[in-house]
Scaffold this active site. Structure first.
Site, mmCIF file in Angstrom:
data_model
loop_
_atom_site.group_PDB
_atom_site.id
_atom_site.type_symbol
_atom_site.label_atom_id
_atom_site.label_comp_id
_atom_site.label_asym_id
_atom_site.label_seq_id
_atom_site.Cartn_x
_atom_site.Cartn_y
_atom_site.Cartn_z
ATOM 1 N N LYS A 133 0.832 -1.210 0.000
ATOM 2 C CA LYS A 133 0.000 0.000 0.000
ATOM 3 C C LYS A 133 0.867 1.262 0.000
ATOM 4 O O LYS A 133 0.623 2.186 -0.765
ATOM 5 C CB LYS A 133 -0.912 0.020 1.238
ATOM 6 N N ARG A 188 -9.525 1.049 8.631
ATOM 7 C CA ARG A 188 -9.064 -0.311 8.905
ATOM 8 C C ARG A 188 -10.071 -1.091 9.730
ATOM 9 O O ARG A 188 -9.845 -2.251 10.027
ATOM 10 C CB ARG A 188 -7.794 -0.206 9.741
ATOM 11 N N ARG A 198 11.960 -5.432 4.641
ATOM 12 C CA ARG A 198 11.716 -3.984 4.464
ATOM 13 C C ARG A 198 12.678 -3.161 5.321
ATOM 14 O O ARG A 198 12.965 -3.491 6.457
ATOM 15 C CB ARG A 198 10.289 -3.633 4.878
ATOM 16 N N ARG A 247 11.574 -1.423 10.809
ATOM 17 C CA ARG A 247 10.494 -0.999 11.704
ATOM 18 C C ARG A 247 10.392 -1.961 12.881
ATOM 19 O O ARG A 247 10.601 -3.161 12.723
ATOM 20 C CB ARG A 247 9.164 -0.994 10.930
ATOM 21 N N ARG A 278 0.129 -9.078 13.241
ATOM 22 C CA ARG A 278 -0.507 -8.029 12.408
ATOM 23 C C ARG A 278 -1.421 -8.671 11.372
ATOM 24 O O ARG A 278 -2.492 -8.163 11.073
ATOM 25 C CB ARG A 278 0.569 -7.181 11.724
HETATM 26 P P1 AP5 Z 1 4.941 -1.481 1.808
HETATM 27 O O1 AP5 Z 1 4.582 -0.692 0.620
HETATM 28 O O2 AP5 Z 1 5.621 -0.766 2.949
HETATM 29 O O3 AP5 Z 1 3.666 -2.315 2.329
HETATM 30 P P2 AP5 Z 1 2.382 -1.827 3.113
HETATM 31 O O4 AP5 Z 1 1.202 -2.545 2.564
HETATM 32 O O5 AP5 Z 1 2.308 -0.344 3.172
HETATM 33 O O6 AP5 Z 1 2.727 -2.468 4.530
HETATM 34 P P3 AP5 Z 1 2.665 -1.863 5.982
HETATM 35 O O7 AP5 Z 1 3.399 -2.866 6.852
HETATM 36 O O8 AP5 Z 1 3.166 -0.454 6.050
HETATM 37 O O9 AP5 Z 1 1.174 -1.929 6.279
HETATM 38 P P4 AP5 Z 1 0.537 -1.947 7.618
HETATM 39 O O10 AP5 Z 1 -0.846 -1.695 7.206
HETATM 40 O O11 AP5 Z 1 0.730 -3.129 8.471
HETATM 41 O O12 AP5 Z 1 1.328 -0.843 8.441
HETATM 42 P P5 AP5 Z 1 0.983 0.673 8.789
HETATM 43 O O13 AP5 Z 1 2.244 1.432 8.721
HETATM 44 O O14 AP5 Z 1 -0.191 1.138 8.034
HETATM 45 O O15 AP5 Z 1 5.859 -2.700 1.318
HETATM 46 C C1 AP5 Z 1 6.400 -3.658 2.215
HETATM 47 C C2 AP5 Z 1 7.771 -4.111 1.689
HETATM 48 O O16 AP5 Z 1 7.614 -4.794 0.449
HETATM 49 C C3 AP5 Z 1 8.764 -2.971 1.412
HETATM 50 O O17 AP5 Z 1 10.041 -3.426 1.706
HETATM 51 C C4 AP5 Z 1 8.648 -2.723 -0.104
HETATM 52 O O18 AP5 Z 1 9.848 -2.233 -0.649
HETATM 53 C C5 AP5 Z 1 8.314 -4.118 -0.609
HETATM 54 N N1 AP5 Z 1 7.391 -4.120 -1.745
HETATM 55 C C6 AP5 Z 1 6.240 -3.387 -1.850
HETATM 56 N N2 AP5 Z 1 5.601 -3.697 -3.005
HETATM 57 C C7 AP5 Z 1 6.362 -4.661 -3.613
HETATM 58 C C8 AP5 Z 1 6.217 -5.395 -4.824
HETATM 59 N N3 AP5 Z 1 5.138 -5.217 -5.617
HETATM 60 N N4 AP5 Z 1 7.173 -6.292 -5.147
HETATM 61 C C9 AP5 Z 1 8.243 -6.505 -4.329
HETATM 62 N N5 AP5 Z 1 8.445 -5.828 -3.165
HETATM 63 C C10 AP5 Z 1 7.500 -4.920 -2.811
HETATM 64 O O19 AP5 Z 1 0.510 0.524 10.307
HETATM 65 C C11 AP5 Z 1 1.419 0.215 11.329
HETATM 66 C C12 AP5 Z 1 0.685 0.164 12.658
HETATM 67 O O20 AP5 Z 1 0.088 1.448 12.953
HETATM 68 C C13 AP5 Z 1 -0.487 -0.823 12.723
HETATM 69 O O21 AP5 Z 1 -0.072 -2.139 13.045
HETATM 70 C C14 AP5 Z 1 -1.352 -0.200 13.827
HETATM 71 O O22 AP5 Z 1 -0.821 -0.446 15.095
HETATM 72 C C15 AP5 Z 1 -1.205 1.297 13.541
HETATM 73 N N6 AP5 Z 1 -2.228 1.803 12.609
HETATM 74 C C16 AP5 Z 1 -2.026 2.340 11.375
HETATM 75 N N7 AP5 Z 1 -3.194 2.687 10.808
HETATM 76 C C17 AP5 Z 1 -4.158 2.384 11.712
HETATM 77 C C18 AP5 Z 1 -5.567 2.492 11.709
HETATM 78 N N8 AP5 Z 1 -6.220 2.991 10.650
HETATM 79 N N9 AP5 Z 1 -6.257 2.081 12.794
HETATM 80 C C19 AP5 Z 1 -5.604 1.571 13.884
HETATM 81 N N10 AP5 Z 1 -4.271 1.428 13.949
HETATM 82 C C20 AP5 Z 1 -3.537 1.830 12.878
#
Ligand code: AP5
Length: 222
Positions: free
Chosen positions: A13, A88, A127, A160, A171
């Site tokens: 994402k 979410r 990552r 991270r 997660r």
């Molecule tokens: P990346 O693009 O970073 O993936 P992502 O889907 O954004 O993954 P996240 O781990 O950031 O999602 P998340 O939803 O768990 O975390 P968030 O920060 O929102 O890609 C991942 C890796 O793969 C990278 O190394 C990239 O280079 C590689 N990659 C990407 N695409 C690729 C491809 N096509 N091919 C090959 N490699 C690829 O949330 C973190 C925490 O915050 C949550 O656990 C929660 O505690 C809190 N939080 C955030 N939002 C909320 C909410 N709305 N409500 C409650 N808590 C929340």
């Protein structure tokens, strides 16, 4: 345009949101990035959020929704934005609909990146991020040019806290239990499009642009 990018942790994402925000000249609103910034700043919200984030649990709805509402309402009026990581939960989806309605706006499209579990675990464990500019790397698929330093900021990349294997698995479980109802929410509104998130980032971006084209056309004709 207002676009939601939805999918499990590691679906890509954040990576796609960065590509799309530059393609559409839109704002990228990542709740994960905003929360991590609060943790780094040591704000009251950051202190409350940290323990949830470190365990891979969701931060309570009211905290996240207040943060996102404040952020969106401060954006330039009518500017497009891409939501990455929000909503979410079903409650967050309803809050967002209410907020946008109050602003005379609505969601144009929601995209779900369907991604296999083994792909997710490989992506998250490899990552690395630049804490200064937020640029996302992967040790195998998107490595930096120099010695694990950000290509733009030159500072050392970091892993991270929640990208350790046990937290990754939690997660994923949290996502399945609490976030899948959001899919139904947007499906019922006929806004949801499914895209395979398994291919390399540029191939996924081509799928995303193709799937977005009808919504872009509709938005221009309004
Ligand atoms: P990346 O693009 O970073 O993936 P992502 O889907 O954004 O993954 P996240 O781990 O950031 O999602 P998340 O939803 O768990 O975390 P968030 O920060 O929102 O890609 C991942 C890796 O793969 C990278 O190394 C990239 O280079 C590689 N990659 C990407 N695409 C690729 C491809 N096509 N091919 C090959 N490699 C690829 O949330 C973190 C925490 O915050 C949550 O656990 C929660 O505690 C809190 N939080 C955030 N939002 C909320 C909410 N709305 N409500 C409650 N808590 C929340």
């Amino acid at each position: 345009m207002i676009v939601i990018l939805f999918g499990p942790p590691g679906a890509g994402k954040g990576t796609q949101a960065k590509l799309l925000s530059s393609y559409l000249a839109s704002e990228h609103v990542s709740t994960g990035d905003l929360l991590r910034q609060h943790v780094r700043d040591g704000s009251a919200l950051g202190e409350k959020a940290k323990s949830y984030m470190d365990k891979g649990e969701l931060v309570p709805d009211e905290l996240v929704t207040d943060m996102v509402s404040d952020y969106i309402q401060k954006l330039e009026k009518n500017k497009g934005f891409i939501l990455d990581g929000y909503p979410r939960t079903y409650a967050q989806a309803e809050s967002l609909t209410g907020l946008l309605k109050g602003m005379g706006r609505s969601i144009d499209a929601a995209f779900y990146f369907q991604t296999d579990k083994d792909v997710i675990v490989r992506r998250l464990s490899g990552r690395r991020i630049c804490k200064k500019c937020g640029r996302i790397y992967h040790i195998e698929t998107m490595p930096p040019k120099n010695d694990m330093r950000c290509d733009d900021c030159t500072i050392a990349l970091e892993q991270r806290n929640d990208d350790k294997e046990a937290t990754i698995l939690n997660r994923l479980a949290v996502y399945l239990a609490q976030s899948t109802p959001v899919l139904d929410y947007y499906e019922k509104k006929a806004l949801l499009k499914r895209i395979s998130g398994n291919a390399d980032a540029q191939s996924v971006f081509i799928l995303l642009k193709d799937a977005l084209a009808p919504s872009t056309k509709a938005a221009h004709n309004r």
